[in-house]
Design an enzyme around this catalytic site. Structure first.
Site: not given
Ligand code: ADP
Length: 398
Positions: A9, A97, A185, A245, A383
């Site tokens: 990842n 990912r 996500h 963000r 994840e």
């Protein structure tokens, strides 16, 4: 000999790795976590750390402040470490990912050179993530040309959404170029969807909002475990305010920045991705732990705004679901901050959400009262395990 699937990842300045042992058949054997760790701060103070399956530290290396490692160096470091600790195991595949799969990739896919070329073209849709996600695939392909590699997408889970939920109110000449809501996500949401039946039959079968609150943050409305709507749109800067963000912004603000403040696209990109959110509002930090520990009025305001925005989006997603059975908190902030959960739930109390204060402080998993109209849960996401499951499924078909 044990088969191992490696998950990578990769972000802009770090590469996380997790090795999973496949117990039994390659296609559907159980996955067990083995060696794992990361190389972080690649360009400022590189640091490698590794743990075994019990969480005991088994490797560490510092390169010193100011040192710089390329992604190649980082992957070589991970590869050397895994080779020296290989024991009686055999690497059978690597799963990655990849933030953006665009319109075409609604499922994980074998990362052939042709697929990589197509994924390169999506870089303008995720400029800060996509190149870093693709680079390790090419680095590993150069090291092991015959090793299957699988790209797993953060957008794929949301492809179940209705056309309406994915649409912008723009002319077709623009939307036909792929300008639509993708949602991100997805690997985290898919993991939670698969875990839900272990926690609550009602949440698994019903209308559930999952709040993934990490450095990046978004929420997903699920109906029976399928994505119906999400707060992130065309890019991963939409929706909730995040660590750095800004989240949803009136597009008129961008025009103002361009025309009145004479900012160029690059400066605006830096502003909305790296200088806004909790960091920009507080002027203190983009890290929720630091804000919660701060007395600065702007830090308090940043947390207030964060909770308020979550509350507003819960209302919007509940409308998309036409009701709400369950709310799930996950990722760094969602799993660990009782205060943020409490404040966010307060903002949505009108839906009949009633938190059990003691259960919330204790971290759950169930944190709502028995009389709450809506069940509230904290469930840790994973994840990387989701990537390993996808990788296993794809190589099982080869
Ligand atoms: P990423 O999106 O990079 O995977 P994480 O899911 O690890 O991020 O979440 C990072 C965020 O979680 C940071 O804002 C961090 O401050 C926050 N966090 C982690 N632990 C806690 C805690 N105990 N209390 C509050 N916030 C926390």
């Amino acid at each position: 000999m044990t088969d191992v699937i490696l998950v990578l990842n990769a972000g802009s300045s770090s590469i996380k790795f997790r090795a999973y042992y496949v117990e039994g058949d390659v296609a559907d054997g159980e996955l067990g976590l083995g060696l794992h760790g990361q190389v972080e701060a690649l360009f400022s103070a590189p640091h490698f750390i590794a743990y075994d399956q019990h969480g005991a530290q088994v490797g560490e290396k510092h390169w010193g402040d100011g040192a710089k490692l390329s992604h190649e160096d980082g992957i070589q470091t991970i590869s050397d470490f895994l080779t020296s600790h290989r024991g009686d195991s055999r690497l059978i595949a690597v799963g990655h990912r990849v933030v953006h799969g665009g319109e075409k990739f609604a499922k994980s896919v074998l990362a052939t050179p042709q697929v990589l070329d197509e994924l390169d073209k999506l870089t303008p849709l995720a400029p800060l993530h996509q190149p870093h996600n693709l680079k390790p695939i090419r680095i590993v392909a150069a090291m092991h040309p015959h090793l299957p590699q699988v790209a797993c997408f953060d957008t794929a889970f949301h492809r179940s959404q209705a056309e309406l939920a994915q649409a912008f109110a723009l002319p077709e000449s623009i939307t036909s170029r792929g300008v639509r809501r993708y949602g991100f996500h997805g690997l985290s949401y898919e993991y939670i969807a698969q875990a839900l039946p272990d926690f609550s039959a009602r949440a698994a079968a019903g209308r559930t909002i999952v709040a993934h609150l990490g450095n990046g943050a978004s929420m997903c409305a699920m109906q029976a475990g399928r994505s119906v709507a999400s707060t992130m749109g065309f890019t991963a800067v939409d929706g909730l305010p995040m660590g750095t963000r800004c989240g949803s912004l009136d597009p008129g603000v961008i025009l103002y920045l361009l025309e009145e403040l004479k900012m160029d696209a690059h400066a605006i990109e830096d502003l909305i991705y790296k200088e806004s959110g909790l960091l920009g509002v507080s002027g203190v930090s983009g890290d929720m732990r630091k804000l919660l520990a701060s007395d600065a009025p702007r830090a308090r305001f940043a947390i207030d705004l964060y909770a308020y925005r979550i509350g507003r989006e819960i209302g919007s997603l509940a409308a998309a679901l036409q009701g709400l059975d369950a709310l799930v908190f996950t990722a760094g902030i969602g799993e660990n901050s009782a205060e943020v959960r409490r404040r966010a739930a307060q903002q949505a109390a009108w839906l009949g959400i009633e938190l059990d204060g003691a259960a919330n402080d204790a971290g759950g998993p169930r944190i709502s009262t028995p009389s709450s109209n809506v069940e509230v849960w904290t469930i840790p996401t994973d994840e990387e395990l989701m990537i390993a499951r996808h990788t296993q499924a794809v190589i099982g078909t080869l």
